[in-house]
Design a protein around this motif. Structure first.
Motif, PDB file in Angstrom:
ATOM      1  N   LYS A  88       0.840  -1.211   0.000  1.00  0.00           N
ATOM      2  CA  LYS A  88       0.000   0.000   0.000  1.00  0.00           C
ATOM      3  C   LYS A  88       0.871   1.256   0.000  1.00  0.00           C
ATOM      4  CE  LYS A  88      -3.946   2.254   0.928  1.00  0.00           C
ATOM      5  NZ  LYS A  88      -5.210   2.158   0.250  1.00  0.00           N
ATOM      6  N   ASP A  89       1.933   1.250   0.827  1.00  0.00           N
ATOM      7  CA  ASP A  89       2.829   2.411   0.886  1.00  0.00           C
ATOM      8  C   ASP A  89       3.564   2.611  -0.441  1.00  0.00           C
ATOM      9  OD1 ASP A  89       2.017   2.891   3.478  1.00  0.00           O
ATOM     10  OD2 ASP A  89       3.767   1.934   4.391  1.00  0.00           O
ATOM     11  N   ASN A  90       4.007   1.517  -1.057  1.00  0.00           N
ATOM     12  CA  ASN A  90       4.673   1.611  -2.367  1.00  0.00           C
ATOM     13  C   ASN A  90       3.727   2.179  -3.416  1.00  0.00           C
ATOM     14  OD1 ASN A  90       7.041   0.562  -1.338  1.00  0.00           O
ATOM     15  ND2 ASN A  90       6.634  -1.519  -2.037  1.00  0.00           N
ATOM     16  N   ASP A  91       2.477   1.701  -3.409  1.00  0.00           N
ATOM     17  CA  ASP A  91       1.479   2.220  -4.348  1.00  0.00           C
ATOM     18  C   ASP A  91       1.255   3.713  -4.125  1.00  0.00           C
ATOM     19  OD1 ASP A  91       1.189  -0.311  -5.373  1.00  0.00           O
ATOM     20  OD2 ASP A  91      -0.761  -0.704  -4.443  1.00  0.00           O
ATOM     21  N   GLN A  92       1.148   4.112  -2.860  1.00  0.00           N
ATOM     22  CA  GLN A  92       0.908   5.521  -2.553  1.00  0.00           C
ATOM     23  C   GLN A  92       2.098   6.375  -2.967  1.00  0.00           C
ATOM     24  OE1 GLN A  92      -2.104   6.735  -1.485  1.00  0.00           O
ATOM     25  NE2 GLN A  92      -1.140   8.650  -2.082  1.00  0.00           N
ATOM     26  N   GLU A  93       3.303   5.850  -2.784  1.00  0.00           N
ATOM     27  CA  GLU A  93       4.508   6.570  -3.200  1.00  0.00           C
ATOM     28  C   GLU A  93       4.517   6.774  -4.714  1.00  0.00           C
ATOM     29  OE1 GLU A  93       9.246   5.680  -3.095  1.00  0.00           O
ATOM     30  OE2 GLU A  93       8.111   5.169  -1.286  1.00  0.00           O
ATOM     31  N   MET A  94       4.137   5.736  -5.444  1.00  0.00           N
ATOM     32  CA  MET A  94       4.076   5.846  -6.905  1.00  0.00           C
ATOM     33  C   MET A  94       3.012   6.863  -7.325  1.00  0.00           C
ATOM     34  SD  MET A  94       3.375   2.979  -9.908  1.00  0.00           S
ATOM     35  CE  MET A  94       3.491   1.697  -8.731  1.00  0.00           C
ATOM     36  N   ILE A  95       1.868   6.826  -6.677  1.00  0.00           N
ATOM     37  CA  ILE A  95       0.797   7.782  -6.981  1.00  0.00           C
ATOM     38  C   ILE A  95       1.268   9.210  -6.716  1.00  0.00           C
ATOM     39  CG2 ILE A  95      -1.476   8.592  -6.210  1.00  0.00           C
ATOM     40  CD1 ILE A  95      -2.172   5.580  -5.781  1.00  0.00           C
ATOM     41  N   ASN A  96       1.964   9.410  -5.610  1.00  0.00           N
ATOM     42  CA  ASN A  96       2.473  10.741  -5.288  1.00  0.00           C
ATOM     43  C   ASN A  96       3.466  11.221  -6.340  1.00  0.00           C
ATOM     44  OD1 ASN A  96       0.897  10.846  -2.989  1.00  0.00           O
ATOM     45  ND2 ASN A  96       2.541  10.196  -1.624  1.00  0.00           N
ATOM     46  N   LYS A  97       4.333  10.327  -6.815  1.00  0.00           N
ATOM     47  CA  LYS A  97       5.282  10.694  -7.869  1.00  0.00           C
ATOM     48  C   LYS A  97       4.546  11.079  -9.148  1.00  0.00           C
ATOM     49  CE  LYS A  97       9.251   7.961  -6.380  1.00  0.00           C
ATOM     50  NZ  LYS A  97      10.117   6.800  -6.696  1.00  0.00           N
ATOM     51  N   ILE A  98       3.527  10.309  -9.497  1.00  0.00           N
ATOM     52  CA  ILE A  98       2.739  10.603 -10.700  1.00  0.00           C
ATOM     53  C   ILE A  98       2.069  11.964 -10.557  1.00  0.00           C
ATOM     54  CG2 ILE A  98       0.696   9.930 -12.038  1.00  0.00           C
ATOM     55  CD1 ILE A  98       1.501   6.987 -11.423  1.00  0.00           C
ATOM     56  N   LEU A  99       1.475  12.206  -9.390  1.00  0.00           N
ATOM     57  CA  LEU A  99       0.813  13.492  -9.166  1.00  0.00           C
ATOM     58  C   LEU A  99       1.808  14.635  -9.199  1.00  0.00           C
ATOM     59  CD1 LEU A  99      -1.738  12.532  -6.371  1.00  0.00           C
ATOM     60  CD2 LEU A  99      -2.221  13.011  -8.789  1.00  0.00           C
ATOM     61  N   LYS A 100       2.992  14.420  -8.663  1.00  0.00           N
ATOM     62  CA  LYS A 100       4.023  15.450  -8.677  1.00  0.00           C
ATOM     63  C   LYS A 100       4.438  15.755 -10.112  1.00  0.00           C
ATOM     64  CE  LYS A 100       8.457  16.625  -6.617  1.00  0.00           C
ATOM     65  NZ  LYS A 100       9.547  16.171  -5.753  1.00  0.00           N
ATOM     66  N   CYS A 101       4.624  14.705 -10.926  1.00  0.00           N
ATOM     67  CA  CYS A 101       4.974  14.908 -12.340  1.00  0.00           C
ATOM     68  C   CYS A 101       3.844  15.598 -13.087  1.00  0.00           C
ATOM     69  CB  CYS A 101       5.278  13.565 -13.009  1.00  0.00           C
ATOM     70  SG  CYS A 101       6.822  12.830 -12.463  1.00  0.00           S
ATOM     71  N   THR A 102       2.619  15.220 -12.786  1.00  0.00           N
ATOM     72  CA  THR A 102       1.464  15.818 -13.447  1.00  0.00           C
ATOM     73  C   THR A 102       1.364  17.297 -13.103  1.00  0.00           C
ATOM     74  OG1 THR A 102       0.317  13.703 -13.343  1.00  0.00           O
ATOM     75  CG2 THR A 102      -1.030  15.633 -13.784  1.00  0.00           C
ATOM     76  N   ASP A 103       1.591  17.640 -11.826  1.00  0.00           N
ATOM     77  CA  ASP A 103       1.551  19.051 -11.417  1.00  0.00           C
ATOM     78  C   ASP A 103       2.627  19.846 -12.148  1.00  0.00           C
ATOM     79  OD1 ASP A 103      -0.527  18.563  -9.725  1.00  0.00           O
ATOM     80  OD2 ASP A 103       0.682  18.496  -7.900  1.00  0.00           O
ATOM     81  N   THR A 104       3.833  19.301 -12.218  1.00  0.00           N
ATOM     82  CA  THR A 104       4.934  19.970 -12.913  1.00  0.00           C
ATOM     83  C   THR A 104       4.612  20.117 -14.391  1.00  0.00           C
ATOM     84  OG1 THR A 104       6.476  18.962 -11.354  1.00  0.00           O
ATOM     85  CG2 THR A 104       7.414  19.875 -13.373  1.00  0.00           C
ATOM     86  N   LEU A 105       4.066  19.059 -14.976  1.00  0.00           N
ATOM     87  CA  LEU A 105       3.715  19.071 -16.391  1.00  0.00           C
ATOM     88  C   LEU A 105       2.649  20.121 -16.672  1.00  0.00           C
ATOM     89  CD1 LEU A 105       4.060  17.763 -19.187  1.00  0.00           C
ATOM     90  CD2 LEU A 105       2.268  16.158 -18.554  1.00  0.00           C
ATOM     91  N   SER A 106       1.621  20.202 -15.830  1.00  0.00           N
ATOM     92  CA  SER A 106       0.549  21.171 -16.074  1.00  0.00           C
ATOM     93  C   SER A 106       1.058  22.605 -15.900  1.00  0.00           C
ATOM     94  CB  SER A 106      -0.651  20.897 -15.175  1.00  0.00           C
ATOM     95  OG  SER A 106      -0.310  21.090 -13.826  1.00  0.00           O
TER      96      SER A 106
END
Length: 181
Positions: A155-173
């Motif tokens: 669960k923690d690994n999944d959440q870490e991956m989600i956070n990375k994706i969201l961070k990249c998405t925020d930077t991209l937007s």
């Protein structure tokens, strides 16, 4: 509604374009020379149509097979989500003498009477033997779901991956937003 078999009926008939000897009132070519048909030509045309029908049927069947697999996958996901929701709901209704807070791990016990309850004490913290039957430990998540301790790292690994994706998405937007100005 038209059925799949009605749409893709294999036909043994080949139809030819109607001959018009005088299109728009003008004879362009000798109709007797251009409209000669050999019986093998008609057979070849019929076979070509039959082969095309078979390929269309096979193509549609393959695409429908992929959709059927996706439907089964979605059904399994829906079943898993419903089971998780039922488990979470059951755990929320377990007896408890304290306010449960997200991020904390709670330990589930069962009394001889059958009553289940949460404790903040793990089986190790009880010493030699816990007072009641231990059923498992769970972390209460921010979304009020429960994660068994055995699945915490996943669960923690999944959440870490989600956070990375969201961070990249925020930077991209942000990057895209500034480029468009």
């Amino acid at each position: 509604m038209t059925s799949f078999s009605e749409i893709l009926q294999v036909s043994n008939e080949a139809s030819l374009v109607e001959a018009n000897t005088n299109p728009s009132g003008v004879q362009l070519v000798n109709p007797y020379r251009t409209n000669k048909r050999n019986s093998s030509d008609l057979v070849a045309l019929a076979q070509e149509i039959q082969n095309a029908d078979k390929f269309v049927y096979a193509n549609v069947s393959n695409k429908l097979q992929v959709i059927a697999e996706q439907v089964r996958f979605l059904q399994e996901q829906a079943k898993r989500v419903l089971e998780e929701a039922k488990n979470c709901q059951t755990l929320h209704h377990v007896s408890c003498n304290f306010v449960k807070k997200p991020g904390h791990i709670y330990h589930l016990y069962k009394r001889p009477s059958g009553q289940r309850y949460f404790s903040m004490l793990s089986p190790r913290e009880w010493g030699e033997s816990p007072p009641h039957e231990f059923e498992g430990s769970f972390r209460l998540e921010q979304d009020q779901s429960w994660t068994p301790v055995e699945k915490l790292s996943e669960k923690d690994n999944d959440q870490e991956m989600i956070n990375k994706i969201l961070k990249c998405t925020d930077t991209l937007s942000i990057t895209i937003g500034t480029d468009m100005e």
